[in-house]
Design a protein around this motif. Structure first.
Motif, PDB file in Angstrom:
ATOM      1  N   UNK B  36      31.502  46.077  39.708  1.00  0.00           N
ATOM      2  CA  UNK B  36      32.743  47.174  40.238  1.00  0.00           C
ATOM      3  C   UNK B  36      33.171  46.743  41.813  1.00  0.00           C
ATOM      4  N   UNK B  39      35.458  44.348  41.699  1.00  0.00           N
ATOM      5  CA  UNK B  39      36.933  44.904  41.113  1.00  0.00           C
ATOM      6  C   UNK B  39      37.544  45.438  42.244  1.00  0.00           C
ATOM      7  N   UNK B  40      36.755  46.445  43.058  1.00  0.00           N
ATOM      8  CA  UNK B  40      37.694  47.137  44.205  1.00  0.00           C
ATOM      9  C   UNK B  40      37.812  46.225  45.040  1.00  0.00           C
ATOM     10  N   UNK B  43      41.085  44.811  43.704  1.00  0.00           N
ATOM     11  CA  UNK B  43      42.222  45.931  43.562  1.00  0.00           C
ATOM     12  C   UNK B  43      42.816  46.183  44.961  1.00  0.00           C
TER      13      UNK B  43
END
Lengths: 600, 598, 242
Positions: B36, B39-40, B43
């Motif tokens: 995660x 991902x952050x 992004x």
């Protein structure tokens, strides 16, 4: 007669004026309560309130912008719920009976109360107008007071006489539900309500006389009432079949899924996908389950059974990360669980048969629900989701509980575990989640969560809210369940160990059933809290029940102006929430009493 | 032996399986978290928003409706304002809810039919309606009053308008803090005296009149304090001044080293004690797997703390402690704290006097001539300066500025000829006289020359709609739950206890006070603590009624800066520490109660 | 051949040593009674025999299987050793019959009908077949303890351990439980019984042991144990208890 009066006077003296202090308290409290009632009455009746803003917006409150053409789906879902309720009440029909004179006594007391409050209701009420000057207004004219007073008096006296006739007639408590439901259904055929219409200049007028309730409301409710009755009798007929009761319990669990995936949604099914995806997957998994059941006593299969289970487990976990259809993932999980229980249950012929039937039904249901849930909806609501108003509130409350409860059980077991790392991690999650208020988690869902998802993956805000609710309510459920786990004596664990049960069997068969039963009341109150907390989604801009009353109606200016009527709508919203939570908590208290838990 | 292998294979070893499972579990969890975070990172790169903490030091360019800094000059000050606003509700709310809840709880047990029924009715209403609906309703109720503009300018006793509520109040003067600390001190002293006399009574068995002694001392000390004795508390400010000066000499790295050192020491002590207990003669040094894990865990935790302390996080934390104004423009450091204490609790507290509107509509002032200088004594009402007032109908009207308090001038903050806004501090004064609290009634006044009106500062007390709604909402809601706790607590005290009390001839009131309540409190404490926690968390609903508490302020900030993640982390840290504090206070009392029991 | 062998078994709870080196053997079909003051380690010892507690040093071998950290060995031993607890530890949420059939169905993987048949047989042997469909909470203490014995027997164990089975019972119920245990002993079950019922020990036991302070003080036949104890400690104990 004189005796009863004497007895009553004595009771009043004992209850209210037993000592000087008690008398003072009685007077002060009565004064406060009376004034509160008079104030509230005046508040409700003054002319600056427009209660039509509530009455006129019922549709908005219930389903927000759901298109009228598809209302049949809404009625179907309501109807199905009532049919289920009818079946259940019939199946679990209680044998308790009440005497009519008890009911007459209650009605007599209610009549007395109504009389009292009609007498003390204020004639004039003052409030501050927009210019800062106090306006005094007649809110309850003496003629309307008389119009209420006289019939109430007659009815009250009637009940008093009926009550004292001591009629020896009793009725079944469950049957009374029919009566309670009959009254509102009968009323909607008779009652006329004020409505708003527009004249040719698009000015609002309130038609005189009052308008009857529309057929689009009356007829569905009547049909629902009739089907409720029918299902009640069917339920009574099937009362002694234990299997039907089990099916019913599971169906209650599946009902919301069905409503939200098929009825409310109007799925646009792509038959090609069904033929190429769903049906092959269904066939494969049904065959696998069937093979497992049939082969379980085969020595070769038995030898490699653990290996087979291991492979399934790996596939299940691996399946989460690879791009197979959702149905495949869920079926894999289900197959693993199924395979675990097969050896224990399929020891006899009838056991095997029922296992195969259960497997078939489970797969069919799953395929059906997932196809409905994953399909595009045929209902287009401009600018917002198809769920709004009360339907959204229910969706959040029910699915919030669905997703958070299993997580809560897992977290509670983890926190109670003997494995230190698991315990520390679970404790950390529970405490961290609980120490932060729900609203911050909702903000996390609405603005921050997207950052953590893989690029290109986007969830609807409702789904994101459900994701954080799973953790938030889950942590609270976990704490409740942990209380139950701790209440189980150490001896139960030891006894299970001593007869050679595996950790999973011990947890599933001995510990959890007892722990959950011990905490039913707290679980229900947590669920009630979750229902109330669902109103917080107003703040992050979802159109739930509260948003409709607080913001949407308060901003209505076309075709009818309802700006500035927030208070009436908030009172209505509060009453609706109150009815649901109050009934729920009362019911849970009854269940608690039946289980004898409160007495411990 | 059947079934026994020559040596134990690992996949059949219970201990191995236990730890292997846990390590796999931990690694799985960490990999998910790592996934995660990755991902952050990706992004955020795509959106071109660099997450960071720099915005804490920058001026956010927004204003806050009420609180310590209404025009914060840094993100940190803004958050600080939100936190203090949150505490305003939490602390007063806890007191109010406890009192109200206790009354309601006792009322629900009353034998009086009306009292019992009406309190139960209130309970059922408040408990079953979502708090947010109630808060919105209270807000709508006040907002339905006329706008403040329709009322005449002037003094009122109690006033309600769409702007909020105003009522008479004892407002704090410069000496208020001295007086409050003094009052607290004399309560503690008289309590101590009471205990001392009771001790003598128990030891020597003679009548020592503890109550009379304590009340006499309290009254005497109060009279002494009223006539100026309260200034004795100034010793605290005196000491705080030295501490402040001393602290400013300490570099940030010292705190980093100190915290690390203390952690290492505690970790070492705990681990050593544990190992020693295992090595005692009885235990014979037998360690099992869980013991090794405990030791490893201790080491890991200590190492983590040390690494954290010497990372940028530790530097930031130490920056807070030393009040490093270069990084963050906030008065949060320890030296600043003690400095504040020195100013507020000095023999003669020193205040920054703000420029007041000397005539209606005045917006700015320009000092023409100072009539005072540092070291000079002024009396309330003396003319201290002449100035031009701007913003009034006549431009550059010449006015006289008068002293608001009696005292010695410490320094002048504004040179003559410079124009400042109303509300800006313009000289420092050491206040030597004046009542600690001043009674006043609300006053409605015009804002500048506009047609808008406001409740005047320092005249009575005015509270905003948001404050009223959220305060009443959480207090009522919590009080209802507290009443349940109180009721359950009293009912938990066995009937036999009451009967024993009654057989001693105690009346109902005395019975409740002396027998039932002390025992019930022990049962009530833990659930009461939970309710306090809920209250603290529920204040976050202030955002719904535009009350600028920490969540609302955070939302404003991330709308401004786009820094959602850091803001969320701040919320999380803030609420976790509040929860931790409240639960440790409750645990402390809980433990104390249990000791008393023995 | 001895079915249980214990060699120098030691066990600590934190820094308290509960067992200080116990060595003993039990032959197949033997009834062994262990007595001793509370806190002497007798319960801990028999709980070590089926791994409810873990001994830290020494060796315990049950029916040829050594108790180690080996998962399979633990499973084997648990299914061969039945245990009856002082506080019955019946599962309150299921009926008596379900209590007895639970282990055969889930652990032994037998069919429901077969297990129920067997369970009814056992309940009959314990003298309480009519209670089968009641819940444990509706039974008296003596009946509950007999259900607990039936539950342990349903696993067809080779060895039965009794951890003070009568000390939580009212005097009039003790007899019914002891009678049930006598029947078991007469059927040739290997039994280790921790108890203070000296009458039972005299009548049924093949051997009696006295534990004190984590050690075995005396081991003897019942006659010699009660009439001519070797140790002062035994005499003191007997004088206190009789």
């Amino acid at each position: 007669m004189v005796d009863t009066i004497k007895k009553n006077i004595k009771a009043v003296q004992e209850n209210l004026f037993s000592s000087v202090g008690s008398s003072i308290l009685t007077i002060v409290t009565s004064y406060l309560v009376l004034n509160f009632f008079r104030g509230m009455f005046g508040f409700v009746m003054t002319s600056d309130k427009d209660w039509l803003s509530v009455l006129n917006n019922m549709q908005l409150y219930m389903v927000q912008a759901y298109p009228e053409d598809d209302f049949i789906r809404v009625w179907l879902s309501v109807g199905l719920t009532f049919v289920f309720a009818g079946l259940s009440i019939g199946l679990w029909r209680s044998e308790d009976r009440s005497n009519v004179s008890v009911m007459f006594d209650r009605l007599f007391k209610a009549g007395l109360g109504l009389l009292f409050f009609t007498i003390v209701a204020p004639t004039y009420t003052s409030y501050m107008g927009n210019d800062g000057f106090v306006i005094t207004e007649e809110v309850f004219s003496s003629s309307s007071r008389l119009r209420i007073l006289i019939p109430t008096l007659v009815i009250t006296v009637g009940f008093f006489i009926l009550k004292n006739l001591k009629i020896n007639f009793s009725y079944n408590n469950s049957d009374a539900v029919f009566f309670y439901l009959f009254i509102p259904v009968a009323l909607i055929w008779v009652v006329k309500l004020p409505t708003i219409q527009l004249d040719q200049n698009r000015e609002r007028i309130i038609p005189d006389p009052l308008m009857p309730i529309a057929n689009s409301t009356k007829i569905p409710w009547t049909i629902i009432f009739v089907s409720f009755l029918v299902s009640y009798f069917i339920g009574m007929y099937l009362k002694d079949k234990k299997r039907v009761k089990n099916v019913m319990s599971i169906s209650w669990f599946l009902l919301p899924l069905l409503i939200f995936s098929w009825i409310f949604k109007k799925p646009q099914i792509d038959m090609g996908e069904v033929l190429t995806g769903d049906i092959p997957i269904f066939v494969i998994f049904f065959a696998l389950g069937l093979a497992t059941v049939l082969l379980i006593n085969n020595p070769i299969f038995k030898k490699y059974f653990s290996l087979y289970l291991g492979v399934l487990a790996v596939l299940t976990i691996g399946g989460l990360f690879i791009g197979i259809p959702m149905l495949g993932k869920v079926c894999l999980l289900l197959l693993s669980l199924f395979t675990v229980v097969v050896p224990a249950v399929s020891t006899s012929k009838e056991g095997k048969r029922s296992l195969i039937i259960i497997w078939f039904v489970a797969l069919v249901t799953l395929t059906f629900l997932l196809r409905g849930g994953a399909s595009e909806t045929g209902i287009v609501v401009p600018g917002s989701s198809i769920f709004g108003g009360f339907s959204l509130t229910w969706l959040l409350a029910i699915f919030g509980t669905y997703v958070s409860f299993p997580l809560g059980v897992l977290l509670a077991l983890g926190r109670n575990s003997k494995l230190p790392i698991v315990r520390i991690v679970c404790t950390g999650i529970i405490e961290l989640v609980r120490s932060v208020p729900y609203i911050t988690w909702l903000f996390f869902a609405s603005v921050t969560l997207a950052v953590f998802l893989p690029a290109g993956v986007e969830f609807n805000l409702i789904i994101r809210v459900l994701m954080v609710t799973a953790f938030f309510s889950g942590a609270y459920f976990a704490e409740n369940i942990r209380g139950g786990l701790q209440s189980i004596p150490k001896g139960q664990y030891e006894a299970a160990d001593a007869i050679g049960m595996s950790p999973f069997q011990k947890t599933g068969l001995i510990i959890l059933p007892q722990a959950l039963r011990a905490v039913i009341p707290t679980l229900v109150s947590s669920a009630i809290t979750a229902f109330k907390d669902s109103s917080l989604v107003t703040i992050i801009g979802l159109f739930d029940f509260l948003t409709i009353g607080k913001t949407v109606i308060d901003n209505q200016s076309i075709p009818v102006n309802f700006v500035g009527h927030q208070r009436e709508n908030l009172i209505f919203v509060a009453i609706v929430y109150w009815i649901f939570t109050f009934t729920l908590s009362r019911r849970s208290m009854k269940v608690e009493k039946r289980l004898g838990l409160g007495e411990r | 032996m059947k079934n026994t292998l020559k040596y134990l294979v690992f996949f059949r070893n219970v201990v191995f399986l236990k730890w292997a499972f846990q390590i796999v579990f931990l690694l799985g969890l960490l990999s998910i978290i790592w996934n995660y975070i990755q991902n952050a990172v990706v992004n955020l790169e795509n959106t071109n928003i660099a997450m960071g903490w720099g915005w804490l030091g920058e001026t956010p360019g927004v204003s806050i409706a009420e609180g310590l800094y209404t025009l914060p000059n840094s993100g940190l000050q803004m958050i600080q304002t939100g936190m203090i606003n949150m505490f305003r509700i939490t602390i007063t709310g806890i007191f109010a809810a406890t009192i109200l809840g206790t009354f309601l709880g006792i009322a629900r047990l009353s034998k009086n039919y009306i009292v019992e029924k009406s309190s139960t009715g209130l309970l059922e209403v408040v408990r079953n309606v979502p708090l947010l609906v109630q808060i919105y309703f209270f807000q709508a109720l006040v907002l339905s009053f006329p706008r403040l503009e329709v009322f005449d300018v002037g003094d009122y006793f109690i006033h309600v308008s769409a702007k909020g509520l105003a009522f008479p109040w004892f407002n704090r003067g410069p000496n208020a803090f001295l007086m409050m600390v003094y009052l607290l001190a004399i309560f503690l002293i008289s309590n101590r005296i009471y205990k001392w006399r009771v001790e003598i009574l128990e030891r020597e068995g003679r009548e020592t009149r503890p109550f009379l002694w304590s009340i006499t001392s309290l009254v005497t000390l109060f009279i002494v304090g009223w006539y100026g004795g309260f200034r004795a508390v100034g010793i605290i400010g005196f000491i705080a001044g030295y501490i402040s000066t001393g602290l400013e000499l300490v570099p940030a790295i010292f705190y980093q080293a100190l915290i690390s050192g203390v952690t290492i020491l505690i970790g070492y002590r705990v681990t050593k004690k544990f190992i020693d207990s295992k090595k005692s003669e009885e235990a014979q040094g037998v360690f099992i797997d869980d013991d090794y894990f405990k030791i490893i865990l201790n080491i890991v935790v200590v190492l983590l703390v040390v690494v954290l302390m010497f990372s940028s996080f530790g530097a930031g934390l130490a920056g807070f402690l030393v009040g490093d104004e270069l990084t963050f423009k906030a008065d949060w450091g320890l030296p600043q704290f003690f400095n504040g204490v020195e100013n507020k609790l000095h023999w003669y507290p020193s205040i920054d006097v703000e420029l007041e509107a000397a005539i209606d509509g005045m917006k700015k002032g320009e000092i023409i001539n100072w009539l005072i200088e540092p070291g000079k004594k002024v009396t309330e009402g003396d003319v201290i300066a002449t100035a031009y007032a701007t913003g009034t109908k006549i431009d550059k009207q010449e006015i006289e500025l008068k002293a608001s308090h009696t005292g010695n001038v410490e320094s002048l903050l504004i040179e003559k000829g410079k124009s400042i806004k109303v509300g800006t501090p313009f000289y420092e004064l050491e206040v030597t006289d004046g009542a600690p609290f001043e009674y006043s009634t609300p006053k409605v006044q015009q804002i500048g020359t506009t047609k808008f009106k406001e409740y005047a500062d320092g005249h009575g007390k005015s509270i905003s709609v948001g404050y009223f709604a959220i305060w009443l909402g959480v207090v009522l809601y919590t009080a209802i739950f507290i009443s349940e706790v109180v009721r359950a607590g009293i009912m938990a005290v066995s009937k036999g206890q009451s009967e024993a009390g009654m057989s001693l001839g105690l009346r109902r009131g005395a019975l409740l006070r002396l027998i039932v309540l002390p025992q019930a409190i022990r049962v009530m404490l833990p659930p009461m603590g939970n309710q306090y926690l809920n209250l603290a968390k529920n204040t976050s609903l202030g955002i719904a009624v535009a009350y600028p508490e920490v969540v609302a302020v955070g939302q404003t900030l991330y709308n401004q800066e786009g820094q959602t993640l850091p803001v969320f982390l701040i919320w999380m840290m803030f609420y976790s520490s509040v929860s931790l504090t409240i639960s440790s206070i409750i645990n402390y009392y809980n433990r104390k109660m249990k000791i008393v029991e023995r | 051949m001895s079915i249980i062998q214990a060699k120098d078994v030691k066990k600590w709870f934190g820094d308290f040593q509960a067992l200080k080196g116990i060595s003993m053997e039990v032959a197949e079909g033997e009834v062994l009674v262990i007595c001793g003051p509370s806190g002497s380690g007798k319960s801990t010892f028999i709980r070590c025999i089926n791994r409810l507690e873990q001994h830290q040093e020494g060796q315990i071998v049950v029916d040829g299987t050594e108790l180690t950290n080996d998962l399979k060995n633990i499973e084997t031993i648990r299914s061969e050793v039945g245990m009856v607890f002082q506080s019955f530890n019946l599962f309150p949420h299921i009926t008596v019959l379900q209590n007895v059939t639970l282990a055969p169905i889930w652990v032994r993987k037998k069919s429901r009908s077969e297990s129920e048949e067997k369970a009814m047989e056992l309940l009959e042997r314990m003298g309480i077949p009519e209670q089968a469909n009641k819940y444990p909470g509706q039974l008296s203490g003596g009946q509950q303890q007999r259900v607990a014995i039936a539950r342990a027997l349903a696993m067809e164990p080779k060895i039965m351990l009794f951890d003070e089975p009568t000390s939580a019972l009212d005097p009039e119920m003790i007899k019914e439980v002891l009678d049930a245990m006598k029947v078991l002993a007469e059927d040739g079950m290997t039994m280790i019984v921790v108890t203070h019922e000296m009458g039972f020990a005299k009548e049924v036991a093949d051997r009696v042991m006295l534990f004190d302070d984590g050690q075995m003080v005396e081991e003897n036949t019942p006659e010699l144990f009660f009439d001519k104890p070797k140790h002062e400690r035994t005499k003191l104990f007997l004088s206190q208890i009789l």
